[in-house]
Design a protein around this motif. Structure first.
Motif, PDB file in Angstrom:
ATOM      1  N   ASP A   5      25.269  51.225  19.910  1.00 51.55           N
ATOM      2  CA  ASP A   5      26.699  51.386  19.729  1.00 51.55           C
ATOM      3  C   ASP A   5      27.285  51.817  21.050  1.00 51.55           C
ATOM      4  O   ASP A   5      27.092  52.944  21.481  1.00 51.55           O
ATOM      5  CB  ASP A   5      26.999  52.444  18.660  1.00 51.55           C
ATOM      6  CG  ASP A   5      26.601  51.951  17.285  1.00 51.55           C
ATOM      7  OD1 ASP A   5      26.155  52.779  16.482  1.00 51.55           O
ATOM      8  OD2 ASP A   5      26.734  50.753  17.029  1.00 51.55           O
ATOM      9  N   LEU A   7      30.664  52.014  22.463  1.00 50.08           N
ATOM     10  CA  LEU A   7      32.105  51.950  22.335  1.00 50.08           C
ATOM     11  C   LEU A   7      32.766  52.645  23.504  1.00 50.08           C
ATOM     12  O   LEU A   7      32.301  53.678  23.966  1.00 50.08           O
ATOM     13  CB  LEU A   7      32.550  52.628  21.031  1.00 50.08           C
ATOM     14  CG  LEU A   7      31.987  51.992  19.743  1.00 50.08           C
ATOM     15  CD1 LEU A   7      32.444  52.814  18.550  1.00 50.08           C
ATOM     16  CD2 LEU A   7      32.436  50.556  19.614  1.00 50.08           C
ATOM     17  N   ARG A 281      20.575  35.997  18.202  1.00 52.60           N
ATOM     18  CA  ARG A 281      21.788  36.657  18.699  1.00 52.60           C
ATOM     19  C   ARG A 281      21.708  36.907  20.203  1.00 52.60           C
ATOM     20  O   ARG A 281      22.700  37.282  20.823  1.00 52.60           O
ATOM     21  CB  ARG A 281      21.987  38.009  18.007  1.00 52.60           C
ATOM     22  CG  ARG A 281      22.195  37.959  16.516  1.00 52.60           C
ATOM     23  CD  ARG A 281      22.340  39.370  15.976  1.00 52.60           C
ATOM     24  NE  ARG A 281      23.420  40.100  16.641  1.00 52.60           N
ATOM     25  CZ  ARG A 281      23.587  41.415  16.567  1.00 52.60           C
ATOM     26  NH1 ARG A 281      22.716  42.157  15.884  1.00 52.60           N
ATOM     27  NH2 ARG A 281      24.594  42.003  17.189  1.00 52.60           N
ATOM     28  N   GLY A 311      30.335  41.055  25.044  1.00 52.75           N
ATOM     29  CA  GLY A 311      30.470  40.766  23.624  1.00 52.75           C
ATOM     30  C   GLY A 311      30.124  41.971  22.774  1.00 52.75           C
ATOM     31  O   GLY A 311      30.011  43.098  23.272  1.00 52.75           O
ATOM     32  N   GLU A 312      29.926  41.737  21.472  1.00 56.91           N
ATOM     33  CA  GLU A 312      29.658  42.831  20.544  1.00 56.91           C
ATOM     34  C   GLU A 312      28.446  43.648  20.987  1.00 56.91           C
ATOM     35  O   GLU A 312      27.364  43.106  21.201  1.00 56.91           O
ATOM     36  CB  GLU A 312      29.412  42.278  19.133  1.00 56.91           C
ATOM     37  CG  GLU A 312      29.196  43.347  18.090  1.00 56.91           C
ATOM     38  CD  GLU A 312      28.940  42.764  16.708  1.00 56.91           C
ATOM     39  OE1 GLU A 312      28.736  43.562  15.776  1.00 56.91           O
ATOM     40  OE2 GLU A 312      28.928  41.528  16.573  1.00 56.91           O
ATOM     41  N   GLN A 313      28.650  44.935  21.144  1.00 58.51           N
ATOM     42  CA  GLN A 313      27.616  45.885  21.565  1.00 58.51           C
ATOM     43  C   GLN A 313      26.964  45.492  22.890  1.00 58.51           C
ATOM     44  O   GLN A 313      25.882  45.957  23.220  1.00 58.51           O
ATOM     45  CB  GLN A 313      26.560  46.042  20.472  1.00 58.51           C
ATOM     46  CG  GLN A 313      27.122  46.631  19.186  1.00 58.51           C
ATOM     47  CD  GLN A 313      26.067  46.805  18.121  1.00 58.51           C
ATOM     48  OE1 GLN A 313      25.179  45.975  17.955  1.00 58.51           O
ATOM     49  NE2 GLN A 313      26.154  47.901  17.389  1.00 58.51           N
ATOM     50  N   GLN A 314      27.640  44.665  23.667  1.00 55.06           N
ATOM     51  CA  GLN A 314      27.193  44.216  24.996  1.00 55.06           C
ATOM     52  C   GLN A 314      25.868  43.449  24.950  1.00 55.06           C
ATOM     53  O   GLN A 314      25.181  43.322  25.963  1.00 55.06           O
ATOM     54  CB  GLN A 314      27.046  45.409  25.954  1.00 55.06           C
ATOM     55  CG  GLN A 314      28.319  46.221  26.132  1.00 55.06           C
ATOM     56  CD  GLN A 314      28.134  47.329  27.126  1.00 55.06           C
ATOM     57  OE1 GLN A 314      28.349  47.177  28.334  1.00 55.06           O
ATOM     58  NE2 GLN A 314      27.705  48.492  26.631  1.00 55.06           N
ATOM     59  N   GLY A 317      27.612  37.564  25.514  1.00 54.66           N
ATOM     60  CA  GLY A 317      29.042  37.325  25.650  1.00 54.66           C
ATOM     61  C   GLY A 317      29.494  37.148  27.075  1.00 54.66           C
ATOM     62  O   GLY A 317      28.684  37.090  28.010  1.00 54.66           O
TER      63      GLY A 317
END
Length: 362
Positions: A5, A7, A281, A311-314, A317
């Protein structure tokens, strides 16, 4: 594999009564924040940046640790294709020759060589540095890439250091120090240190850096990668202060499909099974290498910056500025870790302030 996580810091505001002076101060802070945000935006890489966007590397000399497989191999191949002279430094000569053969098959004009080094053995690191000092006119880019991850049992290096601390961090610390004179002969030297999203759950255990009290594989890995990120930032600060002229840049690959898990905890471990179940993923090794290649070659890559997928949670992306954990920005802790590492390794960075014209010669 449990994802991190990661953030960004939350910004909150409260409507509280205050004087005009406080409002004015708040306005000044807001304007400064907006200006800083604009400056960062101007230095953010374009999200679809790829190896095809690399400027020509013809005439530049690049050393990559751990370049026989995974992202290090992809770095070596892409840099060779861009015209660089590439030195792959790793432990296994046979794997080194295999890597050279594969690169030359893909890039017939490649200039690539192998040099043996065991980063967990500081005498091997120093021997490599001495060989390079005797054979290279300069070094333009050092990519501190090699790593091991979460071996189930605690191991010790020949120098008495926990194996992940030794390989992922201390070996690169010494290599950078030993190669600093060669780097300073470049007109535009860079040091790129490859970190990991694991830093977001990492901590520097100053009371037990070598995990003698209780070994936890992933905690030791996260510490080693956090130490590397702190080193990258501290190297830039010290370069600026001492006039070394080094551009120190950090990067992380997100999560890429490489041999790291198989050669660490193993595919039959709980972590390995989670990794296998989620690998659709993840990035390919080639995709994972993009952030390092940007840090090593892009004109806009900033010293003291940290790049990676956003991207999501690095995990994957578009390329961008990576989230820096608070621990990595602790300047006092970074200086303390630097001093401790100098003592543990018997290595000192020079304290001189300015480069001579001879040092800058090509």
């Amino acid at each position: 594999m449990k994802m991190i996580d990661a953030l960004p810091t939350k910004h909150t505001a409260a409507n509280r009564p205050g004087s005009r002076g406080r409002l004015a101060a708040f306005g000044m802070l807001l304007n400064a924040a907006m200006a800083a945000s604009g400056a960062l935006a101007q230095n953010t890489p374009k999200p679809d940046w790829s190896a095809a966007d690399m400027p020509s590397q013809r005439g530049r000399i690049v050393l990559i640790t751990g370049g026989t497989s995974g992202m290090g191999f992809e770095d070596a191949k892409a840099l060779a294709a861009a015209g660089a002279r590439v030195v792959i430094a790793a432990r296994n000569p046979q794997r080194g020759q295999d890597a050279i053969d594969r690169i030359e098959a893909a890039v017939p004009e490649a200039r690539v060589q192998f040099e043996r080094v065991d980063l967990s053995d500081l005498s091997s690191v120093r021997a490599l540095s001495q060989r390079l000092a005797a054979t290279l006119p300069r070094l333009d880019v050092l990519i501190n890439n090699a790593a091991i991850m979460a071996p189930p049992e605690r191991g010790l290096s020949v120098d008495g250091l926990e194996m992940q601390f030794a390989t992922n961090y201390a070996g690169h610390f010494v290599l950078t120090a030993e190669l600093l004179p060669l780097l300073r002969k470049s007109a535009s030297p860079r040091v790129v240190t490859v970190s990991s999203i694991a830093v977001h759950r990492g901590a520097i255990h100053f009371d037990d850096l070598q995990f003698k009290q209780a070994y936890e594989p992933m905690a030791a890995y996260a510490q080693s990668k956090l130490a590397g990120l702190m080193f990258a930032f501290e190297l830039q600060r010290r370069s600026d202060a001492a006039g070394w002229g080094i551009r120190s840049v950090a990067a992380h690959p997100g999560v890429a499909v490489t041999e790291l898990v198989a050669r660490g905890p193993g595919l039959d471990s709980e972590q390995g099974r989670q990794w296998s179940a989620n690998r659709d993923r993840f990035q390919t090794a080639e995709q994972g290498a993009v952030s390092t290649l940007y840090a090593a070659t892009a004109a806009d890559a900033r010293g003291g910056a940290y790049y990676g997928p956003t991207g999501e949670q690095q995990v994957s992306g578009p390329l961008g500025l990576a989230i820096v954990p608070a621990a990595a920005g602790d300047v006092a802790a970074a200086a303390r870790l630097w001093a401790i590492t100098e003592e543990l390794t018997g290595t000192r960075f020079p304290a001189d302030a300015a480069r001579s014209g001879a040092d800058r010669a090509d």
